[in-house]
Scaffold this active site. Sequence first.
Site, PDB file in Angstrom:
ATOM      1  N   HIS A 259     -14.327  -6.029  22.698  1.00  7.96           N
ATOM      2  CA  HIS A 259     -13.024  -5.707  22.119  1.00  7.96           C
ATOM      3  C   HIS A 259     -11.939  -5.766  23.192  1.00  7.96           C
ATOM      4  CE1 HIS A 259     -15.710  -3.976  19.061  1.00  7.96           C
ATOM      5  NE2 HIS A 259     -14.708  -4.134  18.230  1.00  7.96           N
TER       6      HIS A 259
ATOM      7  N   ASP B 106     -17.306 -12.642  14.719  1.00  8.18           N
ATOM      8  CA  ASP B 106     -16.782 -11.314  14.981  1.00  8.18           C
ATOM      9  C   ASP B 106     -15.261 -11.443  14.984  1.00  8.18           C
ATOM     10  OD1 ASP B 106     -16.737  -8.612  15.476  1.00  8.18           O
ATOM     11  OD2 ASP B 106     -17.977  -8.703  17.276  1.00  8.18           O
TER      12      ASP B 106
END
Length: 503
Positions: free
Chosen positions: A180, A249
């Site tokens: 992230h 993702d």
Amino acid sequence: MTDELERLANGVLWPGFLGTEAPAWLIDELRDGLAGVVYFGQNVGAGLADLSAAILAANPDALIGVDEEGGSVTRLEAGTGSTVPGAAQLGGLDDLVATERTGAELARRVRAVGANVVLGPVADVNTDPRNPVIGVRSFGSDEHLVSRHVVAAVDGIQDAAVAACVKHFPGHGDTHLDSHHDLPEIALDIAEFERVHLEPFRAAVEAGVDAVMTAHIVVPAWGDAPATLNPRVLGMLRSWGFDGVIITDALDMAAIRESVGIGGGAARALAAGADLLCIGNPTNPGDAALPDQDRRDFLAARDGIVRALRDGSLSRERVEDAAARVAALAEKLRSRAGTGSEPDSGYDAASILRRAVTVSDRLPDPTGRLDVIDARRRSTLAVDSAADYVSAALAVDGSRARVDVATASITDQDRAIAEAVAASGTTVLLIDRPDADAAQRALVERAAARDPKAVVVNVGLPARHPLPLPTVEVSAASRLGAEIARELLLGRYAPPEKTPTTA
């Protein structure tokens, strides 16, 4: 009006959005062939089933996905904490029936709100105990254990007429960075990586999993590009005979957004072999998020695809192939409607957790009150690991103190210990990284010196190196896990003798 190329691109896009009602732009795009949506915590409210109905009315073929893993990761119970066992708890218990039934329960909950894709189970083999983003989301550190539980979870989810999506291919378990925020690189021996980390994904493909989610990780032996953008990596899935949907993702994660951007990432992921592009959670930028961040991110992805189609760097055939796979999954789910297994009226998540939660030593006699010092790490974008509901469910009417060991002075930490010891109950140290965070362990050691009758509740990976206090190993930052730990500490049931293991 959406033009032809924009409509083609819509068929492979999976955005998040702001609010508990579908914004007008989203309804318009769904009517123009948008593949569906992904729900995040900010979308969940009392009217979630009505929201799903509105989405499906705009596009009956919409795929509606939910990150609902159980344990530390929930969207449907984001405000209160999960009441379903998580992967590490199930892996430690190693009861395949419990895992399959838990998968079916997750699917039942997702289906009840009108969604049809579970973004799970996690198929990563967590071999690096420092891993900041997988950890207890994995069934364990042994590929054989992980493989059999992944298959059991997939069977439970898909038998309930919901699509399962295993993640994060080719394996995010041997990293100590969070994609992230960074672009993790795995320098593990490639033969070992293939033997250990690919095995659960092979097992899921053989079991007929509907979808596989990519990881934003670099394996240098396979090239410099992250797996999401790497045709060699994604091509492995097809070489195994996988004919389902490859889902990226989130493209708004730093590994993509801050390298090639959402638009560039969308085009390159498609060219690499991805089929459905998860754009991400528009609240992730935090205070920097704009009021229309959801539409901006969606348009960035779509515009990137259209530009690549127009300049020839992305072939129309590749996008049509991807859209066809997405449409085929929607058709498969429609054909399953009404054929899923009935809800398991005998499913008892608490009973499963009472067998999974264990202790390292004899607990002190119960006092009737728990005074909790919450020393867990800060939350990540994937896991709300420091959510207040865990300490609240553990303490109930006892005292609670939040201590960030990364920033709080030793004086402040010792003051919190002293205040807890001075109360009339049992001092409880709530932690989540006993082996990877020296400051958490040091806090426990100072508390043990001050109060030998204190206890530890660990919601992270089970401690490999013993702590100086009896430790309740919960293996998930969930509401139900905290409630079970409280029952143990209050003497309401006897703990199992077996110490959990991630092997």
